[in-house]
Write an enzyme that holds these catalytic residues in place. Structure first.
Site, short mmCIF file in Angstrom:
data_model
loop_
_atom_site.label_atom_id
_atom_site.label_comp_id
_atom_site.label_asym_id
_atom_site.label_seq_id
_atom_site.Cartn_x
_atom_site.Cartn_y
_atom_site.Cartn_z
N HIS A 142 13.47 13.51 -23.02
CA HIS A 142 12.03 13.60 -23.30
C HIS A 142 11.32 12.84 -22.18
O HIS A 142 11.86 11.87 -21.64
CB HIS A 142 11.78 12.94 -24.66
CG HIS A 142 10.38 13.05 -25.17
ND1 HIS A 142 9.39 12.18 -24.81
CD2 HIS A 142 9.81 13.93 -26.03
CE1 HIS A 142 8.27 12.51 -25.43
NE2 HIS A 142 8.49 13.57 -26.18
N ASP A 219 17.93 6.71 -26.82
CA ASP A 219 16.68 7.17 -27.42
C ASP A 219 17.05 7.88 -28.73
O ASP A 219 17.58 9.00 -28.71
CB ASP A 219 15.99 8.11 -26.43
CG ASP A 219 14.81 8.87 -27.05
OD1 ASP A 219 14.62 8.79 -28.27
OD2 ASP A 219 14.10 9.54 -26.30
N GLN A 222 15.08 11.46 -32.24
CA GLN A 222 15.43 12.66 -33.02
C GLN A 222 16.64 12.45 -33.90
O GLN A 222 16.89 13.24 -34.81
CB GLN A 222 15.70 13.84 -32.06
CG GLN A 222 14.49 14.29 -31.27
CD GLN A 222 13.40 14.91 -32.13
OE1 GLN A 222 13.63 15.41 -33.23
NE2 GLN A 222 12.17 14.84 -31.65
N LYS A 245 9.04 10.21 -37.31
CA LYS A 245 9.93 11.37 -37.28
C LYS A 245 10.96 11.29 -38.42
O LYS A 245 11.73 12.21 -38.63
CB LYS A 245 10.66 11.46 -35.95
CG LYS A 245 9.70 11.69 -34.79
CD LYS A 245 10.43 12.18 -33.58
CE LYS A 245 9.65 11.99 -32.31
NZ LYS A 245 8.61 13.00 -32.10
N CYS A 383 7.59 18.30 -24.17
CA CYS A 383 7.67 17.04 -23.39
C CYS A 383 9.06 16.87 -22.79
O CYS A 383 9.57 15.75 -22.69
CB CYS A 383 7.30 15.83 -24.24
SG CYS A 383 5.66 15.90 -24.89
N1 7TS Z 1 12.26 10.78 -27.43
C1 7TS Z 1 12.51 11.96 -28.01
C2 7TS Z 1 13.89 12.54 -27.93
C3 7TS Z 1 11.49 12.62 -28.68
O1 7TS Z 1 11.75 13.80 -29.27
C4 7TS Z 1 10.20 12.05 -28.73
C5 7TS Z 1 9.04 12.77 -29.38
C6 7TS Z 1 10.01 10.80 -28.14
C7 7TS Z 1 11.06 10.21 -27.50
C8 7TS Z 1 8.71 10.08 -28.22
O2 7TS Z 1 8.51 9.62 -29.51
P1 7TS Z 1 7.16 8.91 -29.92
O3 7TS Z 1 7.29 8.73 -31.40
O4 7TS Z 1 7.09 7.62 -29.19
O5 7TS Z 1 6.05 9.84 -29.54
N2 7TS Z 1 9.19 14.17 -29.43
C9 7TS Z 1 8.22 15.06 -29.76
C10 7TS Z 1 8.45 16.43 -29.88
O6 7TS Z 1 9.54 16.96 -29.76
N3 7TS Z 1 7.31 17.05 -30.21
O7 7TS Z 1 6.33 16.13 -30.28
C11 7TS Z 1 6.88 14.88 -29.99
#
Ligand code: 7TS
Length: 425
Positions: A142, A219, A222, A245, A383
């Site tokens: 990501h 990370d 997910q 999530k 992303c």
């Molecule tokens: N890493 C992964 C693998 C992700 O899927 C996401 C967000 C992030 C980091 C960032 O997470 P945040 O909570 O700090 O924003 N992924 C997604 C997506 O797949 N669609 O919208 C956000």
């Protein structure tokens, strides 16, 4: 039955033997938003990769906190503040158990995965890396696990190296073995890809990085809603997760880091609560983990996250993984029957994500029409633009599953795709 669904059924049976499979219809009923209609149709929510919906247990924990428990933490001597502090610190313990960290000193509350990774880049990397040192990421990261390292590259002169993926969307451990060297200081990898669903062998990858003395950041944005995560077993140095999530609130997440690393790292932000004493000449920092939690934290968020974790644990992560694997197998088989549809990402170890393209149709047009049927999916690069470049597509449509999705949702997804196809071709 395909091999995938046979495996999934087998896993489901194993779980049935090791405990009663929960009633997933009853679990679905705990999500008020799913009773709602969109464009005149009952909502089918398949954008869990972006964010999940919230169960009553989480909504009620937030409601109770603001109605009955709200006060600032770590500073009041009155009962209300002490109780808020107990709840906030109790949430830290809930997170510790959830990922099997050794100590609550290793659990830092942050805004989410993005902030957790930036914390490591600002604090650990700046004080442990210099020009010529290498960070290795995979091609399926990501943007939040790419851009912080690019910023550091531009500022410190470090090198960013990319571990390629194959056509199924998997990394190869041998490629990693031949890539690491004494220049490698950090391996920063996703546990599960948001764009492909691929689940990486993070334990084996960690061992390879450790063999050359590099640190490992995983990370987990997910992964945490879908599988058991054990940071001690993985032996990673850093693990990042996002509450929103995993059925918790937005604006709260966690950075797990090994205590010795956190102890040696400089603070990321300065302010209240992260200090022990301050004069204009000198500041002594607070003990872990507070050294990294400047300012009033997201108290309600942490409490809501703990409620989400208890919700996940009440179902059982093994049950969730088995249920979602079976649903993924069902959905995969159904989608593959649609003419002109190609699934992007066919890793052997895969979570409940289906990214796909359809010949002659732009993903955004398809997703917009699907919204008219009440089906919420994401279209775009998710992303993860390097993943799109790897597969040579501008975007995909992504259906990503959660505990409340069921075969009816998948059937609605398929019907909606078929109908949209008729209109667009
Ligand atoms: N890493 C992964 C693998 C992700 O899927 C996401 C967000 C992030 C980091 C960032 O997470 P945040 O909570 O700090 O924003 N992924 C997604 C997506 O797949 N669609 O919208 C956000």
């Amino acid at each position: 039955m395909s091999q995938v669904s046979l495996n999934a059924s087998q896993e489901m049976n194993d779980n049935l033997e090791s405990g009663t499979m929960p009633d997933f219809a009853e679990i679905r009923a705990q999500f008020p938003i799913l009773q709602q209609s969109e464009n005149g149709h009952p909502l089918v929510y398949l954008d869990n990769g972006a964010t999940s919906q919230k169960p009553l247990a989480v909504i009620e924990a937030l409601d109770t906190y603001y109605r009955q428990q709200n006060a600032n933490v770590h500073r009041g001597v009155y009962g209300l503040s002490e109780r808020a502090t107990e709840l906030y610190e109790g949430s830290r313990e809930t997170v510790r158990q959830f990922i099997n960290a050794k100590s609550i000193r290793e659990i830092v509350f942050v805004r989410g995965t993005t902030e957790a990774i930036n914390l490591v880049a600002h604090s650990w990397a700046r004080s442990n890396m210099q020009a010529g040192d290498e960070v290795i990421v995979t091609e399926m990261e990501h943007h939040s696990n790419i851009v912080p390292w690019q910023l550091l590259r531009d500022q410190l002169g470090i090198r960013l190296r990319v571990l390629k993926i194959n056509l199924a969307g998997e990394i190869c451990l041998n490629d990693l073995k031949s890539m690491v060297s004494d220049k490698t200081k950090l391996l920063a990898i996703t546990h599960m890809s948001n764009a492909l669903g691929s689940i990486n062998p993070v334990k084996e990858m960690t061992a390879i990085a450790h063999s050359v003395g590099a640190k490992v950041l995983v990370d987990g944005a997910q992964a945490t809603p879908h599988m058991t995560v054990d940071v001690e077993d993985i032996d990673c140095d850093f693990y990042a997760l996002s509450g929103h999530k995993m059925y918790g609130p937005t604006g709260i997440g966690v950075l797990y880091a090994k205590e010795a690393l956190l102890e040696a790292m400089p603070p990321y932000q300065g302010g209240g609560d992260m200090i022990y004493s301050v004069t204009f000449e000198k500041t002594e920092y607070n003990v872990l983990p507070y050294k990294f939690e400047a300012g009033t934290p997201h108290i309600a968020g942490a409490i809501g996250l703990a409620a989400a974790i208890k919700f996940l644990q009440s179902i059982g992560l093994k049950h969730i993984a088995a249920y979602e694997a079976e649903l993924l197998a069902y959905a995969t088989a159904k989608l593959l029957q649609i003419e002109g549809l190609t699934i992007i990402g066919q890793a052997e170890h895969k979570g409940g994500v289906l990214s796909f393209i359809i010949d002659g149709i732009h993903p955004h047009d398809m997703a917009t029409l699907m919204d008219q049927d009440g089906v919420a999916v994401r279209a775009g690069h998710h992303c993860a633009m390097p993943v799109m470049q790897h597969f040579n597509v501008p975007a995909t449509i992504r259906a990503s599953m959660g505990v409340y999705n069921n075969r009816d949702d998948i059937d609605r997804l398929v019907t909606s795709i078929e109908e949209a196809k008729e209109m667009l071709i």
